[in-house]
Design an enzyme around this catalytic site. Structure first.
Site, PDB file in Angstrom:
ATOM      1  N   CYS A 113       0.817  -1.228   0.000  1.00 28.88           N
ATOM      2  CA  CYS A 113       0.000   0.000   0.000  1.00 28.88           C
ATOM      3  C   CYS A 113       0.844   1.268   0.000  1.00 28.88           C
ATOM      4  CB  CYS A 113      -0.934   0.001   1.200  1.00 28.88           C
ATOM      5  SG  CYS A 113      -1.910  -1.488   1.291  1.00 28.88           S
ATOM      6  N   HIS A 254      -3.613   6.594   3.059  1.00 27.61           N
ATOM      7  CA  HIS A 254      -3.978   5.334   2.414  1.00 27.61           C
ATOM      8  C   HIS A 254      -5.379   4.945   2.877  1.00 27.61           C
ATOM      9  CE1 HIS A 254      -4.134   1.365   0.957  1.00 27.61           C
ATOM     10  NE2 HIS A 254      -3.969   0.782   2.138  1.00 27.61           N
ATOM     11  N   ASN A 284     -10.160  -0.749  -0.340  1.00 30.36           N
ATOM     12  CA  ASN A 284      -8.699  -0.674  -0.246  1.00 30.36           C
ATOM     13  C   ASN A 284      -8.100  -1.198  -1.550  1.00 30.36           C
ATOM     14  OD1 ASN A 284      -5.985  -1.029   0.263  1.00 30.36           O
ATOM     15  ND2 ASN A 284      -6.257  -2.220   2.143  1.00 30.36           N
TER      16      ASN A 284
HETATM   17  N1  ACO Z   1     -18.423  -9.629   8.594  1.00 30.70           N
HETATM   18  C1  ACO Z   1     -18.853  -9.934   9.835  1.00 30.70           C
HETATM   19  N2  ACO Z   1     -18.018 -10.254  10.842  1.00 30.70           N
HETATM   20  C2  ACO Z   1     -16.684 -10.243  10.569  1.00 30.70           C
HETATM   21  C3  ACO Z   1     -16.188  -9.948   9.288  1.00 30.70           C
HETATM   22  C4  ACO Z   1     -17.109  -9.634   8.282  1.00 30.70           C
HETATM   23  N3  ACO Z   1     -16.725  -9.301   7.013  1.00 30.70           N
HETATM   24  N4  ACO Z   1     -14.838 -10.030   9.344  1.00 30.70           N
HETATM   25  C5  ACO Z   1     -14.506 -10.359  10.604  1.00 30.70           C
HETATM   26  N5  ACO Z   1     -15.624 -10.511  11.346  1.00 30.70           N
HETATM   27  C6  ACO Z   1     -15.730 -10.861  12.761  1.00 30.70           C
HETATM   28  C7  ACO Z   1     -14.547 -11.649  13.254  1.00 30.70           C
HETATM   29  O1  ACO Z   1     -14.699 -13.012  12.977  1.00 30.70           O
HETATM   30  C8  ACO Z   1     -14.592 -11.339  14.732  1.00 30.70           C
HETATM   31  O2  ACO Z   1     -15.574 -12.150  15.319  1.00 30.70           O
HETATM   32  P1  ACO Z   1     -15.354 -12.785  16.792  1.00 30.70           P
HETATM   33  O3  ACO Z   1     -15.243 -11.589  17.705  1.00 30.70           O
HETATM   34  O4  ACO Z   1     -16.577 -13.591  16.986  1.00 30.70           O
HETATM   35  O5  ACO Z   1     -14.081 -13.560  16.701  1.00 30.70           O
HETATM   36  C9  ACO Z   1     -15.106  -9.899  14.805  1.00 30.70           C
HETATM   37  O6  ACO Z   1     -15.720  -9.659  13.520  1.00 30.70           O
HETATM   38  C10 ACO Z   1     -14.008  -8.875  15.008  1.00 30.70           C
HETATM   39  O7  ACO Z   1     -12.926  -9.144  14.129  1.00 30.70           O
HETATM   40  P2  ACO Z   1     -11.664  -8.239  14.088  1.00 30.70           P
HETATM   41  O8  ACO Z   1     -10.684  -8.795  13.094  1.00 30.70           O
HETATM   42  O9  ACO Z   1     -11.187  -7.979  15.484  1.00 30.70           O
HETATM   43  O10 ACO Z   1     -12.287  -6.873  13.509  1.00 30.70           O
HETATM   44  P3  ACO Z   1     -11.626  -5.469  13.384  1.00 30.70           P
HETATM   45  O11 ACO Z   1     -12.442  -4.473  14.073  1.00 30.70           O
HETATM   46  O12 ACO Z   1     -10.137  -5.514  13.687  1.00 30.70           O
HETATM   47  O13 ACO Z   1     -11.762  -5.171  11.824  1.00 30.70           O
HETATM   48  C11 ACO Z   1     -10.382  -5.132   9.851  1.00 30.70           C
HETATM   49  C12 ACO Z   1     -11.120  -6.015  10.867  1.00 30.70           C
HETATM   50  C13 ACO Z   1     -11.396  -4.285   9.129  1.00 30.70           C
HETATM   51  C14 ACO Z   1      -9.652  -6.040   8.865  1.00 30.70           C
HETATM   52  C15 ACO Z   1      -9.370  -4.226  10.590  1.00 30.70           C
HETATM   53  O14 ACO Z   1      -8.615  -4.985  11.477  1.00 30.70           O
HETATM   54  C16 ACO Z   1      -8.420  -3.498   9.676  1.00 30.70           C
HETATM   55  O15 ACO Z   1      -8.813  -2.603   8.939  1.00 30.70           O
HETATM   56  N6  ACO Z   1      -7.108  -3.827   9.737  1.00 30.70           N
HETATM   57  C17 ACO Z   1      -6.062  -3.085   9.031  1.00 30.70           C
HETATM   58  C18 ACO Z   1      -6.080  -3.273   7.553  1.00 30.70           C
HETATM   59  C19 ACO Z   1      -4.906  -2.549   6.941  1.00 30.70           C
HETATM   60  O16 ACO Z   1      -4.586  -1.416   7.267  1.00 30.70           O
HETATM   61  N7  ACO Z   1      -4.197  -3.206   6.046  1.00 30.70           N
HETATM   62  C20 ACO Z   1      -2.989  -2.599   5.529  1.00 30.70           C
HETATM   63  C21 ACO Z   1      -3.051  -2.356   4.137  1.00 30.70           C
HETATM   64  S1  ACO Z   1      -3.538  -3.740   3.131  1.00 30.70           S
HETATM   65  C22 ACO Z   1      -2.177  -4.131   2.107  1.00 30.70           C
HETATM   66  O17 ACO Z   1      -1.038  -3.756   2.343  1.00 30.70           O
HETATM   67  C23 ACO Z   1      -2.492  -5.028   0.910  1.00 30.70           C
END
Ligand code: ACO
Length: 327
Positions: A113, A254, A284
């Site tokens: 990214c 980003h 993203n």
């Molecule tokens: N729909 C419903 N529930 C979901 C989904 C979904 N699509 N995805 C995950 N959940 C659930 C999980 O299973 C979990 O359930 P549990 O509590 O029963 O175990 C719950 O939601 C919480 O999951 P988390 O992973 O803790 O959710 P979080 O709030 O962290 O959000 C996300 C996830 C959106 C991926 C976030 O962590 C994020 O944005 N991370 C950073 C991404 C990023 O910056 N990437 C860098 C660039 S990408 C690149 O370089 C290619």
């Protein structure tokens, strides 16, 4: 060193729209979860026939028109992508040929990214050396091609698109890139990885069966690093330019997650209304998010000559970078 500025931008997004409602039909997810956790409402995906260079050629033509240049004017071509058409030849070489350019140096960089910002810094230094005048930097991805459509925690995040910026020397020393910092920390590489297809795990039936050719991300851990590292990079870039968050007219971070973007703005003391948002409509797109957002901001009049623009990115590697630009 000769300073450089962005003299033209262009972008191209594929037509196919994937909405959160489309994901509701395919996975155990909801519009409500995706919207509140990420800010994403829809994203654009390529068709089976489209590849990254196809998007770049269109974005490149638009950037050339905006810069009022011809393909012959370009001295170096750089493409930031983690979804090249092939491992080799580079996507940049494919673009060089398809845009009828001279036999200029053309190469790809992979910093996930952060790739477009890495490209900007390389271009800025090449122009600064006085040996090259106009450099085309693409940030382009077809993340849909490496998305695990069965993994709800990552599938809903990604989109496809291409952005292009053309850099040239700045006659006015007050205009252009004012400061830049870029970083990496390979010890955290496993947080975000496409494990299959390289020399560590060459393509095999096993790698395909185990979905090792798709993006694997530890979202929560990645999130924490994104907020702290983007926040610090933004503060450092502003300090180096002798500015503060209050001086920023437009902040283009980003676009991975709206919550990360807002937390970063708070750390850099940039007002939330200055944060330019495209994640809601494009998702993203890794290296493509920043140049596409910049092009949108030019087109809708948000970015004007003289605007102070803060760019900030974070991604796989880990890599991160920030820049301050007077537009
Ligand atoms: N729909 C419903 N529930 C979901 C989904 C979904 N699509 N995805 C995950 N959940 C659930 C999980 O299973 C979990 O359930 P549990 O509590 O029963 O175990 C719950 O939601 C919480 O999951 P988390 O992973 O803790 O959710 P979080 O709030 O962290 O959000 C996300 C996830 C959106 C991926 C976030 O962590 C994020 O944005 N991370 C950073 C991404 C990023 O910056 N990437 C860098 C660039 S990408 C690149 O370089 C290619």
């Amino acid at each position: 060193m000769i300073n450089s500025r962005i003299i033209g931008t262009g972008s191209y997004l594929p037509e196919k729209v994937i909405t959160n409602q489309d994901w509701e039909k395919r996975l155990d997810t909801s519009d409500e979860w995706i919207t509140t956790r990420t800010g994403i409402k829809e994203r654009k995906w390529t068709t089976a026939e489209q590849a990254t260079s196809d998007l770049c050629v269109e974005a490149g033509k638009r950037a050339l028109a905006a810069a009022k240049l011809n393909p012959d004017d370009i001295d170096v071509l750089i493409t930031a992508t983690i979804t090249p058409d092939h491992a080799f030849p580079s996507t940049s070489c494919i673009i060089q040929h398809r845009m009828n350019m001279r036999t200029i140096p053309a190469f790809d960089i992979a910093a996930a990214c952060t790739g477009f910002l890495y490209g900007l810094e390389i271009a800025r230094n090449l122009i600064g050396s006085g040996r090259y005048k106009y450099i085309m930097v693409f940030g382009a991805e077809c993340l849909s091609k490496i998305t695990d459509v069965q993994d709800r925690s990552s599938a809903v995040l990604f989109g496809d698109g291409a952005g292009c910026a053309i850099l040239g020397p700045s006659e006015d020393p007050q205009r252009g890139i004012l400061s830049f910092n870029w970083h990496s920390d390979g010890s955290l590489g496993k947080l975000l990885i496409q494990p299959g297809g390289g020399s560590r795990n060459p393509a095999s039936h096993e790698t395909v069966d185990k979905r090792m050719h798709t993006i694997q991300m530890l979202g929560n851990e990645t999130y924490k690093h994104a907020v702290s590292k983007m926040g610090q990079a933004a503060v450092d870039a502003l300090n180096a330019a002798g500015l503060t968050g209050k001086d920023v007219d437009v902040f283009i971070p980003h676009q991975a997650n709206l919550r990360i973007m807002q937390s970063t703005a708070k750390r850099a003391k940039v007002a939330l209304e200055k944060v330019y948002i495209t994640v809601d409509k494009y998702g993203n797109m890794s290296a493509a998010t920043v140049p596409i957002a910049m092009d949108d901001a030019v087109k809708d009049g948000t970015l004007k000559p003289g605007s102070i623009l803060l760019l900030d990115a974070f991604g796989g590697g880990l890599t991160w970078a920030a820049a301050v630009i007077r537009w």
